[in-house]
Write an enzyme that holds these catalytic residues in place. Structure first.
Site, PDB file in Angstrom:
ATOM      1  NE  ARG A  50      -4.217  -1.842   1.945  1.00 28.76           N
ATOM      2  CZ  ARG A  50      -5.237  -1.906   2.675  1.00 28.76           C
ATOM      3  NH1 ARG A  50      -5.390  -1.067   3.806  1.00 28.76           N
ATOM      4  NH2 ARG A  50      -6.171  -2.958   2.575  1.00 28.76           N
ATOM      5  CG  ASP A 152     -12.951   5.914   7.813  1.00 27.07           C
ATOM      6  OD1 ASP A 152     -13.501   4.677   7.976  1.00 27.07           O
ATOM      7  OD2 ASP A 152     -11.712   6.114   7.676  1.00 27.07           O
TER       8      ASP A 152
END
Length: 282
Positions: A50, A152
């Protein structure tokens, strides 16, 4: 004529940059401190994969150098980009549908005509929040005020959530009547996409919240969906987060966790009422 000099190739050109175990340990500590998420050693390949694009984009030679960039006293904006990449998880509309059935058939009929507030506490790119909004818009009587708050830690996924534009393959679990009523099918450049109807989008508000930090003043909720996030926390972090989130519930309000999660040592003011659904005592 002499041949032109060959430009030096970096390890990135061969895709050979690997994260050393010592480098992984540095990231493991940083991520847990910032997000509460514990990265098990088997997550090293995921983590390096990632972050690899950020190394390429910043022309950074290795993960140790990138850690120095995002560590304490480093580049705060780049640190947020890294956290966004590390914490983003796949989600979809009406995931774990029994929770939405319970909301529709059990909780909402108990609330009458009072204003209804629901918090989607780890909303990712917004599919859960809009799923909740579809149920409320469908089942509440006309004139009943309601809102959904989605939060979030990742600013990147919150931007996606606010836009409300998704690939059509995410629509597989949306009930057909909701798909017709609350979603617009993309055309032209947006072929293969769906857009959440503007009227529904206006009832859903998104905000950044780090669940392991002191919570902002969020008001009180009839239900909090805290699904598929506490599984990544250690026992003490889980306890702190659940206690803090439960404190935002109205008396009789629901706390909903994921089907793979459990609340061992749940707060004394919560009682189980359905699998993975708990109610705050009145």
């Amino acid at each position: 004529m002499s041949p032109a000099p060959v430009e030096a190739l970096s390890p990135h050109d061969f895709g050979l940059v690997q994260m050393a175990d010592a480098e992984f340990l540095l990231y493991q500590v940083l991520v847990e401190r910032l997000t509460g998420i514990h990265l098990a050693p088997i997550k090293k390949a995921m983590l390096s994969g990632r972050l690899a694009k950020r190394l390429r984009d910043r022309s950074i030679a290795n993960y140790g150098e990138y850690f120095r960039l995002i560590g304490d006293g480093g580049d705060a904006e780049e640190r947020q980009l890294a956290i966004d990449l590390i914490t983003t998880n796949e989600t979809y509309f009406f995931r774990e549908p029994k929770h939405f059935d319970a909301l529709r058939d059990v909780l909402l009929p108990q609330l009458g005509r009072q204003p209804v507030r629901i918090w989607s506490a780890a909303c990712a790119s917004g599919e859960e929040s809009y799923s909740l909004a579809m149920v409320l818009a469908d089942r509440l009587e006309p004139g009943v005020a309601w809102e959904v708050i989605g939060s979030d830690i990742s600013s990147r996924v919150l931007s996606m959530a606010r836009r409300g534009l998704y690939p059509m393959e995410r629509a597989h679990h949306i009930p057909p009547e909701y798909l017709k009523r609350f979603c617009l099918r993309g055309t032209g450049d947006y072929m293969g996409s769906l857009l959440i109807d503007k009227g529904l989008r206006q009832k859903v508000r998104f905000m950044p919240v780090n669940l392991i930090a002191p919570l902002p003043e969020l008001g009180r909720y009839d239900a909090v969906f805290l699904r598929n996030v506490i599984i990544y926390f250690d026992a003490e972090t889980k306890r702190r987060v659940v206690n803090a989130v439960a404190a935002t519930l109205k008396p009789g309000g629901w706390l909903v966790v994921g089907h793979s999660e459990s609340l061992i040592g749940i707060p004394s003011d919560l009682e189980p009422i359905l699998p993975t659904i708990y109610r705050k005592r009145i």
